[in-house]
Structure formats: C-alpha cells, structure tokens
Design a protein around this motif. Structure first.
Motif, PDB file in Angstrom:
ATOM      1  N   ASP A  91       0.830  -1.204   0.000  1.00 25.27           N
ATOM      2  CA  ASP A  91       0.000   0.000   0.000  1.00 25.27           C
ATOM      3  C   ASP A  91       0.868   1.259   0.000  1.00 25.27           C
ATOM      4  O   ASP A  91       0.603   2.213  -0.738  1.00 25.27           O
ATOM      5  CB  ASP A  91      -0.914  -0.009   1.221  1.00 25.27           C
ATOM      6  CG  ASP A  91      -1.899   1.136   1.210  1.00 25.27           C
ATOM      7  OD1 ASP A  91      -2.857   1.098   0.410  1.00 25.27           O
ATOM      8  OD2 ASP A  91      -1.712   2.089   2.002  1.00 25.27           O
ATOM      9  N   ARG A 147       0.988   4.060  -3.092  1.00 27.10           N
ATOM     10  CA  ARG A 147       0.664   5.481  -2.892  1.00 27.10           C
ATOM     11  C   ARG A 147       1.823   6.380  -3.323  1.00 27.10           C
ATOM     12  O   ARG A 147       1.599   7.435  -3.944  1.00 27.10           O
ATOM     13  CB  ARG A 147       0.297   5.720  -1.429  1.00 27.10           C
ATOM     14  CG  ARG A 147      -1.034   5.064  -1.021  1.00 27.10           C
ATOM     15  CD  ARG A 147      -1.300   5.195   0.479  1.00 27.10           C
ATOM     16  NE  ARG A 147      -2.519   4.521   0.879  1.00 27.10           N
ATOM     17  CZ  ARG A 147      -3.741   5.047   0.834  1.00 27.10           C
ATOM     18  NH1 ARG A 147      -3.885   6.302   0.401  1.00 27.10           N
ATOM     19  NH2 ARG A 147      -4.801   4.370   1.214  1.00 27.10           N
ATOM     20  N   GLU A 201       1.736   9.227  -6.615  1.00 28.08           N
ATOM     21  CA  GLU A 201       2.171  10.620  -6.542  1.00 28.08           C
ATOM     22  C   GLU A 201       3.254  10.927  -7.577  1.00 28.08           C
ATOM     23  O   GLU A 201       3.274  12.019  -8.162  1.00 28.08           O
ATOM     24  CB  GLU A 201       2.659  10.946  -5.129  1.00 28.08           C
ATOM     25  CG  GLU A 201       1.541  11.020  -4.100  1.00 28.08           C
ATOM     26  CD  GLU A 201       0.483  12.050  -4.470  1.00 28.08           C
ATOM     27  OE1 GLU A 201       0.851  13.192  -4.824  1.00 28.08           O
ATOM     28  OE2 GLU A 201      -0.722  11.713  -4.422  1.00 28.08           O
ATOM     29  N   ARG A 217     -10.274  -1.887  -3.643  1.00 28.89           N
ATOM     30  CA  ARG A 217      -9.368  -1.152  -2.748  1.00 28.89           C
ATOM     31  C   ARG A 217      -8.410  -0.282  -3.564  1.00 28.89           C
ATOM     32  O   ARG A 217      -8.151   0.877  -3.198  1.00 28.89           O
ATOM     33  CB  ARG A 217      -8.575  -2.140  -1.894  1.00 28.89           C
ATOM     34  CG  ARG A 217      -7.596  -1.477  -0.940  1.00 28.89           C
ATOM     35  CD  ARG A 217      -6.815  -2.510  -0.142  1.00 28.89           C
ATOM     36  NE  ARG A 217      -5.835  -1.888   0.730  1.00 28.89           N
ATOM     37  CZ  ARG A 217      -4.959  -2.576   1.470  1.00 28.89           C
ATOM     38  NH1 ARG A 217      -4.953  -3.903   1.444  1.00 28.89           N
ATOM     39  NH2 ARG A 217      -4.098  -1.918   2.246  1.00 28.89           N
ATOM     40  N   ASP A 224     -10.160   2.775  -4.745  1.00 27.16           N
ATOM     41  CA  ASP A 224     -10.379   3.686  -3.615  1.00 27.16           C
ATOM     42  C   ASP A 224      -9.119   4.507  -3.329  1.00 27.16           C
ATOM     43  O   ASP A 224      -9.194   5.721  -3.064  1.00 27.16           O
ATOM     44  CB  ASP A 224     -10.779   2.900  -2.375  1.00 27.16           C
ATOM     45  CG  ASP A 224     -12.189   2.330  -2.449  1.00 27.16           C
ATOM     46  OD1 ASP A 224     -12.978   2.783  -3.310  1.00 27.16           O
ATOM     47  OD2 ASP A 224     -12.491   1.409  -1.658  1.00 27.16           O
ATOM     48  N   VAL A 225      -7.968   3.846  -3.373  1.00 26.40           N
ATOM     49  CA  VAL A 225      -6.704   4.548  -3.121  1.00 26.40           C
ATOM     50  C   VAL A 225      -6.435   5.583  -4.211  1.00 26.40           C
ATOM     51  O   VAL A 225      -6.015   6.721  -3.932  1.00 26.40           O
ATOM     52  CB  VAL A 225      -5.540   3.538  -3.019  1.00 26.40           C
ATOM     53  CG1 VAL A 225      -4.189   4.257  -3.013  1.00 26.40           C
ATOM     54  CG2 VAL A 225      -5.682   2.687  -1.765  1.00 26.40           C
ATOM     55  N   LYS A 266      -8.610   7.138  -5.944  1.00 21.21           N
ATOM     56  CA  LYS A 266      -9.537   8.240  -5.706  1.00 21.21           C
ATOM     57  C   LYS A 266      -9.045   9.134  -4.567  1.00 21.21           C
ATOM     58  O   LYS A 266      -9.109  10.366  -4.652  1.00 21.21           O
ATOM     59  CB  LYS A 266     -10.930   7.693  -5.389  1.00 21.21           C
ATOM     60  CG  LYS A 266     -11.981   8.778  -5.213  1.00 21.21           C
ATOM     61  CD  LYS A 266     -13.351   8.183  -4.977  1.00 21.21           C
ATOM     62  CE  LYS A 266     -14.402   9.273  -4.813  1.00 21.21           C
ATOM     63  NZ  LYS A 266     -15.758   8.706  -4.588  1.00 21.21           N
ATOM     64  N   GLU A 267      -8.533   8.510  -3.488  1.00 19.70           N
ATOM     65  CA  GLU A 267      -7.990   9.284  -2.366  1.00 19.70           C
ATOM     66  C   GLU A 267      -6.899  10.238  -2.823  1.00 19.70           C
ATOM     67  O   GLU A 267      -6.762  11.352  -2.313  1.00 19.70           O
ATOM     68  CB  GLU A 267      -7.414   8.342  -1.300  1.00 19.70           C
ATOM     69  CG  GLU A 267      -8.435   7.651  -0.420  1.00 19.70           C
ATOM     70  CD  GLU A 267      -7.744   6.755   0.588  1.00 19.70           C
ATOM     71  OE1 GLU A 267      -6.702   7.179   1.136  1.00 19.70           O
ATOM     72  OE2 GLU A 267      -8.233   5.630   0.816  1.00 19.70           O
ATOM     73  N   HIS A 268      -6.102   9.774  -3.803  1.00 20.15           N
ATOM     74  CA  HIS A 268      -4.980  10.588  -4.291  1.00 20.15           C
ATOM     75  C   HIS A 268      -5.390  11.506  -5.436  1.00 20.15           C
ATOM     76  O   HIS A 268      -4.528  12.186  -6.017  1.00 20.15           O
ATOM     77  CB  HIS A 268      -3.830   9.677  -4.726  1.00 20.15           C
ATOM     78  CG  HIS A 268      -3.071   9.091  -3.575  1.00 20.15           C
ATOM     79  ND1 HIS A 268      -1.866   9.599  -3.139  1.00 20.15           N
ATOM     80  CD2 HIS A 268      -3.360   8.048  -2.758  1.00 20.15           C
ATOM     81  CE1 HIS A 268      -1.436   8.891  -2.105  1.00 20.15           C
ATOM     82  NE2 HIS A 268      -2.331   7.936  -1.849  1.00 20.15           N
ATOM     83  N   GLY A 269      -6.673  11.511  -5.766  1.00 16.94           N
ATOM     84  CA  GLY A 269      -7.154  12.416  -6.799  1.00 16.94           C
ATOM     85  C   GLY A 269      -6.659  12.084  -8.186  1.00 16.94           C
ATOM     86  O   GLY A 269      -6.492  12.989  -9.027  1.00 16.94           O
TER      87      GLY A 269
END
Length: 375
Positions: free
Chosen positions: A190, A194, A198, A222, A225-226, A228-231
């Motif tokens: 994970d 991430r 970036e 999952r 979702d990750v 999406k969290e990071h745009g």
C-alpha cells in the motif's frame, strides 16, 4: 480498390499458419529466382504489401482502412507484453500477424531482486535494448516503469527503487507507470502504491494497475479507492487483469478496463468475446501479458479473430485490440500512430552498443526505406 473515388484496403490473413493451410502442400515458385516460396516467405511478402496499403489508405483519406466482414486482419497493439523473456521468433510471428506495437510493463522476474542496481539494469534494458530488438523485427516497443507490488514487501529496497524511478520516467518510449497495485495487499504494498501514484501525478504519466491474483474483486475495489484518495484521474488509468467479477465496477468508475488472455487462466478468448458483446467495446482493452511462464504472444491476435468469428463488429474489435490502448497510452505523446504508419526501414546490420540481433552467418534483413518505395 476504389469506392466512390476513395482508396480503401481489404485485409488478408497473412500469418504463416493461415498460408500453410491455404497452400495445403501446393508449391509456388518465385517469379524472380524460381526458388520455392514457403509460407513464411509469403507471409512476409503479404505483410509488407498490407503495410504499404494501410499507409496509403490512411494517407489518402485520413481514415482507418476498411475491414472485411467476418474477419479481422487490422493492426493490433498488445499493450501488456513482457518481451524481455520472449524470443525473436515471437517478434517475427507477432509482426506477421499484424501486431504493430507492444508495451512492456516493469515486472517481477520470477525470483526476488536483491539490490537497487538489478532494478536499474532491468529498467535500462526494457527502455533501451529491448526497444532496439523489437524494432529489428518491425514492431514498435514502449514500456512502463514502476515497482511491481510483489517486490514491494522488502521495504528498505522498495524505498531505494522508488527513489531511483524518476531518472527513467522521462525516457523516450516510457508511456506510463506500472505495473502498480497489490499482490498480497500488505501495508508495504500500500505504501509503495501510494508513493508511485504521486510520482505519476508529478511526471504527468498514465498508470497501469496490476490487480491481485487472489481476492481479486476486493483488491481491485481497494486499488480504485486509493487512486480516488490521491485524486488520480480514472481516464488516465488502466486497471488490468480484470474478469467477469470486476468489469462492471471498473467501468462504472470511469477506468480503462484491460483483460489478459492467458491459457487456462485469467481470461480466455471465448469469455472475452462474450464480454465485448455484452458490454460493448468502450474502454475495454485486450492484452496477452505474455511472460516467462506458459503464455501466448499471439493471444490478442487469436482473440481478435475469434471475436470476428462470433460476429463482433470489426470496428468494435478494432477498439479493443488497437484504438483504446493507443488512446490511453498515447496521452503523454510518447506513443504515436505515425511511429508504425511511417516506420524507419529495418536494417539488421545495425548495432546497439556493439550488439546485433543476428549471429554469425545469418543473413540480415535490410528493407528499402519508405521514401524510396514511393510513399
């Protein structure tokens, strides 16, 4: 052939297997030297003729060449191939069958790498020599760069590899970051995912996602979702190795939805044809993911032909085996159609850091430049 004054091109299945079946033991002689024309030689001749016809058709009217009903022999992109583990025979067979370009994602080699240097050498090879090797057989080669999730669990090494990635992300022919994602869905995986999302944002690169072999659906959800969290924009991301469990949600969330056609696992050609019929071709991508294991570098070709046999429209097939991959992996402009519509001539005398694709005594292939052929 001309229709209403517009040049068009009707393709012919010209791989050596099809020609061997067509000839059925018949011997043809070359009109120049009276030597025997083998299926392999005929396939190469037909392939060259088809390439010229495609180029002229596109140049003449700005549209893709027409395709005959009930068959598919158009251009193909295989956007997930681990060609470093394949042979030159595979390149030759793919080129004869209509594959014009491949994308090689950074991958696990089968056993763990233990130093940053081994990753650096690997990234250098898939962005360098493998690109040269493919070109010597008429195929344009691109790659994606990233830390595969299977190797993210050695955290100290993973951090060092991620620190080394930026030097490769601006190289010629690098079209995305990948394969990224989850394997066992650990905290270390994970963290690596991430960090690389970036980097993709920083370098304005699309992403290729590897979905886990186990717990595929929850792992795929999952991953999205990750992202999406990071745009991260779904239209710049390919979720790969999908199946019937994941297709609906991947497409509903706006991602490109890719399928790896593997013998007896992942996704088969028959199932793929059924999915295209059911869901339509929008944002679907077919690839072979051929690697060092039991896999098929002609899987996309065979799937395209089977879809045609099952009545899938030629334009729908064209989308899932060519146009969709070009649309997403061409976003950073490193991958462009002109690369194979007007390719450099093949000259197998060419060396790469002193190396040739040939061995002693082998006759090099030397093609006439396109300009000299009157294009």
């Amino acid at each position: 052939m001309t229709t209403n004054g517009i040049s068009s091109f009707t393709p012919f299945a010209c791989d050596s297997g099809s020609l061997e079946e067509l000839l059925a033991g018949t011997t043809l002689s070359c009109p120049c030297c009276n030597g025997q024309l083998t299926p392999e030689k005929l396939a190469r001749l037909f392939g060259d003729v088809q390439r010229l016809a495609r180029e002229r058709a596109v140049a003449g009217n700005g549209h893709e060449p027409q395709r005959s009903a009930g068959a598919y022999a158009g251009m193909i992109i295989d956007p997930h191939t681990h060609m470093i583990s394949r042979t030159t025979d595979d390149y030759e067979a793919m080129a004869r069958a209509g594959v014009v370009a491949v994308i090689e994602p950074a991958f696990w080699l089968g056993q763990p790498r233990t130093t940053v240097g081994s990753f650096v050498d690997y990234f250098t090879m898939i962005s360098g020599f493998e690109r040269f090797r493919a070109g010597q057989f008429g195929i344009r080669h691109y790659c994606t760069i990233g830390l595969n999730p299977k190797e993210a669990n050695n955290e100290a090494l993973a951090e060092a590899v991620i620190d080394a990635l930026p030097r490769f992300l601006t190289k010629e022919g690098v079209v995305a970051m990948g394969e990224l994602g989850y394997d066992e869905q650990t905290a270390a995986e994970d963290k690596a995912l991430r960090a690389q999302i970036e980097l993709a944002k920083e370098f304005e690169l699309p992403i290729m996602i590897h979905t886990p072999h186990r717990d595929k659906r929850p792992g795929t959800l999952r991953t999205m979702d990750v992202l999406k969290e990071h745009g991260f924009d779904p239209t710049r991301c390919v979720i790969d190795h999908n199946n019937e469990e994941t297709i609906r949600e991947v497409r509903d969330r706006g991602y490109w939805c890719a399928f790896s056609i593997y013998p007896n696992t992942k996704m088969g050609s028959e199932r793929m044809a059924a999915l295209v019929k059911s869901y339509g071709p929008e944002r679907l991508i077919v690839d072979s993911a051929c690697d060092w294991g039991v896999s098929d570098p002609l899987a996309v070709v065979r799937t395209a032909r089977l879809m045609a046999e099952h009545g899938v429209a030629a334009e729908a097939i064209h989308q899932v085996v060519y146009a969709n991959a070009l649309a997403v992996y061409g976003l950073n402009t490193e991958m462009r159609e002109e690369h194979w519509l007007a390719p450099s001539a093949i000259d197998q005398r060419t060396l790469y850091e002193g190396n040739s694709v040939l061995r002693g005594g082998q006759t090099p292939r030397i093609d006439q430049p396109a300009s000299a052929a009157g294009l």
